[in-house]
Design a protein around this motif. Structure first.
Motif, PDB file in Angstrom:
ATOM      1  N   PHE A 187       0.851  -1.184   0.000  1.00  0.00           N
ATOM      2  CA  PHE A 187       0.000   0.000   0.000  1.00  0.00           C
ATOM      3  C   PHE A 187       0.889   1.237   0.000  1.00  0.00           C
ATOM      4  O   PHE A 187       1.669   1.454   0.929  1.00  0.00           O
ATOM      5  N   GLU A 188       0.786   2.031  -1.061  1.00  0.00           N
ATOM      6  CA  GLU A 188       1.597   3.226  -1.214  1.00  0.00           C
ATOM      7  C   GLU A 188       0.703   4.455  -1.064  1.00  0.00           C
ATOM      8  O   GLU A 188      -0.072   4.780  -1.963  1.00  0.00           O
ATOM      9  N   PRO A 189       0.780   5.167   0.051  1.00  0.00           N
ATOM     10  CA  PRO A 189      -0.046   6.363   0.241  1.00  0.00           C
ATOM     11  C   PRO A 189       0.541   7.562  -0.493  1.00  0.00           C
ATOM     12  O   PRO A 189       1.657   7.524  -1.016  1.00  0.00           O
ATOM     13  N   LEU A 190      -0.250   8.637  -0.514  1.00  0.00           N
ATOM     14  CA  LEU A 190       0.247   9.869  -1.127  1.00  0.00           C
ATOM     15  C   LEU A 190       1.429  10.432  -0.351  1.00  0.00           C
ATOM     16  O   LEU A 190       2.404  10.908  -0.934  1.00  0.00           O
ATOM     17  N   GLU A 191       1.329  10.386   0.953  1.00  0.00           N
ATOM     18  CA  GLU A 191       2.395  10.894   1.805  1.00  0.00           C
ATOM     19  C   GLU A 191       2.744   9.829   2.837  1.00  0.00           C
ATOM     20  O   GLU A 191       1.869   9.216   3.433  1.00  0.00           O
ATOM     21  N   GLY A 192       3.995   9.611   3.039  1.00  0.00           N
ATOM     22  CA  GLY A 192       4.416   8.639   4.026  1.00  0.00           C
ATOM     23  C   GLY A 192       5.061   7.419   3.398  1.00  0.00           C
ATOM     24  O   GLY A 192       5.158   7.276   2.166  1.00  0.00           O
ATOM     25  N   GLN A 193       5.467   6.504   4.267  1.00  0.00           N
ATOM     26  CA  GLN A 193       6.176   5.312   3.840  1.00  0.00           C
ATOM     27  C   GLN A 193       5.202   4.230   3.396  1.00  0.00           C
ATOM     28  O   GLN A 193       4.090   4.108   3.924  1.00  0.00           O
ATOM     29  N   ALA A 194       5.591   3.443   2.408  1.00  0.00           N
ATOM     30  CA  ALA A 194       4.757   2.343   1.921  1.00  0.00           C
ATOM     31  C   ALA A 194       4.669   1.239   2.970  1.00  0.00           C
ATOM     32  O   ALA A 194       5.607   0.998   3.739  1.00  0.00           O
ATOM     33  N   VAL A 195       3.523   0.550   3.008  1.00  0.00           N
ATOM     34  CA  VAL A 195       3.269  -0.520   3.970  1.00  0.00           C
ATOM     35  C   VAL A 195       3.114  -1.828   3.198  1.00  0.00           C
ATOM     36  O   VAL A 195       2.312  -1.906   2.249  1.00  0.00           O
ATOM     37  N   GLN A 196       3.859  -2.851   3.599  1.00  0.00           N
ATOM     38  CA  GLN A 196       3.770  -4.158   2.959  1.00  0.00           C
ATOM     39  C   GLN A 196       2.927  -5.098   3.817  1.00  0.00           C
ATOM     40  O   GLN A 196       3.187  -5.272   5.007  1.00  0.00           O
ATOM     41  N   LYS A 245      -3.536  11.185  -6.700  1.00  0.00           N
ATOM     42  CA  LYS A 245      -4.265  12.451  -6.597  1.00  0.00           C
ATOM     43  C   LYS A 245      -4.574  12.971  -7.995  1.00  0.00           C
ATOM     44  O   LYS A 245      -3.667  13.145  -8.817  1.00  0.00           O
ATOM     45  N   LYS A 246      -5.857  13.205  -8.266  1.00  0.00           N
ATOM     46  CA  LYS A 246      -6.258  13.686  -9.581  1.00  0.00           C
ATOM     47  C   LYS A 246      -5.903  15.159  -9.746  1.00  0.00           C
ATOM     48  O   LYS A 246      -6.101  15.953  -8.832  1.00  0.00           O
ATOM     49  N   PRO A 247      -5.431  15.546 -10.936  1.00  0.00           N
ATOM     50  CA  PRO A 247      -5.192  16.974 -11.178  1.00  0.00           C
ATOM     51  C   PRO A 247      -6.511  17.754 -11.214  1.00  0.00           C
ATOM     52  O   PRO A 247      -7.588  17.193 -11.425  1.00  0.00           O
ATOM     53  N   LEU A 248      -6.408  19.056 -11.039  1.00  0.00           N
ATOM     54  CA  LEU A 248      -7.595  19.913 -11.043  1.00  0.00           C
ATOM     55  C   LEU A 248      -8.297  19.884 -12.392  1.00  0.00           C
ATOM     56  O   LEU A 248      -9.537  19.916 -12.457  1.00  0.00           O
ATOM     57  N   LEU A 249      -7.528  19.801 -13.470  1.00  0.00           N
ATOM     58  CA  LEU A 249      -8.129  19.770 -14.810  1.00  0.00           C
ATOM     59  C   LEU A 249      -8.991  18.529 -14.990  1.00  0.00           C
ATOM     60  O   LEU A 249     -10.078  18.603 -15.588  1.00  0.00           O
ATOM     61  N   ASP A 250      -8.542  17.371 -14.496  1.00  0.00           N
ATOM     62  CA  ASP A 250      -9.350  16.153 -14.601  1.00  0.00           C
ATOM     63  C   ASP A 250     -10.662  16.295 -13.823  1.00  0.00           C
ATOM     64  O   ASP A 250     -11.715  15.832 -14.272  1.00  0.00           O
ATOM     65  N   TRP A 251     -10.618  16.941 -12.660  1.00  0.00           N
ATOM     66  CA  TRP A 251     -11.843  17.126 -11.884  1.00  0.00           C
ATOM     67  C   TRP A 251     -12.810  18.052 -12.621  1.00  0.00           C
ATOM     68  O   TRP A 251     -14.013  17.790 -12.659  1.00  0.00           O
TER      69      TRP A 251
END
Length: 286
Positions: A187-196, A245-251
């Motif tokens: 699991f790779e979050p946006l911020e922080g270390q990945a969890v296996q 995280k989706k860019p603003l243009l995609d939203w």
């Protein structure tokens, strides 16, 4: 004196029976066992009567009756009348990332066990792989605490998040085999270390051993009496769950597409209603 000390040290250790201090005869031991079984039965009956006082008494009574019927079937097939809760196994150990297995077998250094009356009925309450398990209270390192709350709680396997199941032995010499296919998940979050983490699929099977002196076939040589076997296989593949995280243009484009679809559907509905009203007016005018 030195010889006597050596002789005393060479004597084998005596077995200690803390629960029984009476005469070592078959009649006295049998009487003690019957009395202990009566006490166990009376305690179980008292707990069953007390369970009727809570608000879920009827549901609990039905569940207890079903479980008692299944245990009675198993006890009858094994030649006994009362079965206690048995042993509780709790712990952890290291395994290699290769296919393997581990066993639960009855053994005793000071007793002779009769395999024909051993009941291998068991309940699996927790089984997990890896250092961290989602959905279960455990120690989480400081660098993972911010990420841990975003990890999906259903990862980890069937018995990792609190689910449990009971597997019954309905006949003597029963062997239970559980097969686990383990897959690594990251699991790779946006911020922080990945969890296996490790997730697994769970399948079970049971069979009866051939008696050692069976006339209709050879005895089973690959197992040593009734047991519980857990076979696991670690998959070489890994699944990665990544937060994006989706860019603003995609939203903005998504919102425009949603509004355009709503406008189109509203226009079609208006056209249908106008056509229906005009048809009704023409029919009434005629």
């Amino acid at each position: 004196e030195a010889a006597s000390k050596d002789l005393a040290l060479a004597e084998p250790p005596q077995l200690q029976f803390e629960a029984y201090h009476g005469v070592r005869s078959a009649e006295d031991i049998a009487a003690y066992v019957l009395k202990a079984l009566d006490q166990v039965q009376s305690v179980a009956d008292a707990k069953a009567e007390a369970s009727y006082d809570d608000e879920f008494s009827e549901t609990n009574a039905r569940a207890a009756a079903m479980k008692a019927a299944e245990m009675a079937r198993a006890a009858k097939s094994l030649g006994g009348q009362i079965r206690t809760s048995g042993c509780i196994i709790d712990g952890s150990f290291r395994v290699n990332r290769v296919p393997g297995s581990f066993y639960v077998t009855p053994h005793s250094m000071g007793h002779n066990l009769n395999p024909d009356v051993i009941n291998m009925t068991h309940t699996v309450k927790h089984l997990s792989f890896g250092k961290h398990v989602p959905g279960r209270p455990s120690y989480v390192a400081r660098n993972l605490r911010r990420v841990w709350n975003r990890v999906p709680k259903d990862l980890g396997g069937r018995f990792a998040a609190g689910d449990e199941a009971t597997f019954y032995s309905e006949e003597p010499n029963t062997v239970h085999e559980h097969y686990l296919k383990i897959v690594s998940r990251t699991f790779e979050p946006l911020e922080g270390q990945a969890v296996q983490l490790y997730e697994y699929t769970f399948n079970s099977n049971r069979f009866r051993l051939n008696p050692p002196l069976a006339a209709d076939g050879d005895p089973d040589q690959h197992v040593d009496g009734p047991m519980i076997k857990f076979s696991y296989d670690v998959s070489p593949m890994s699944v990665v769950l990544k937060e994006v995280k989706k860019p603003l243009l995609d939203w903005i484009l998504g919102m425009c597409a949603l509004l355009g679809g709503v406008y189109t559907c509203a226009g079609l509905l208006e056209t249908f209603l106008q056509s229906s009203v005009c048809a009704v007016k023409r029919r009434v005018g005629k």
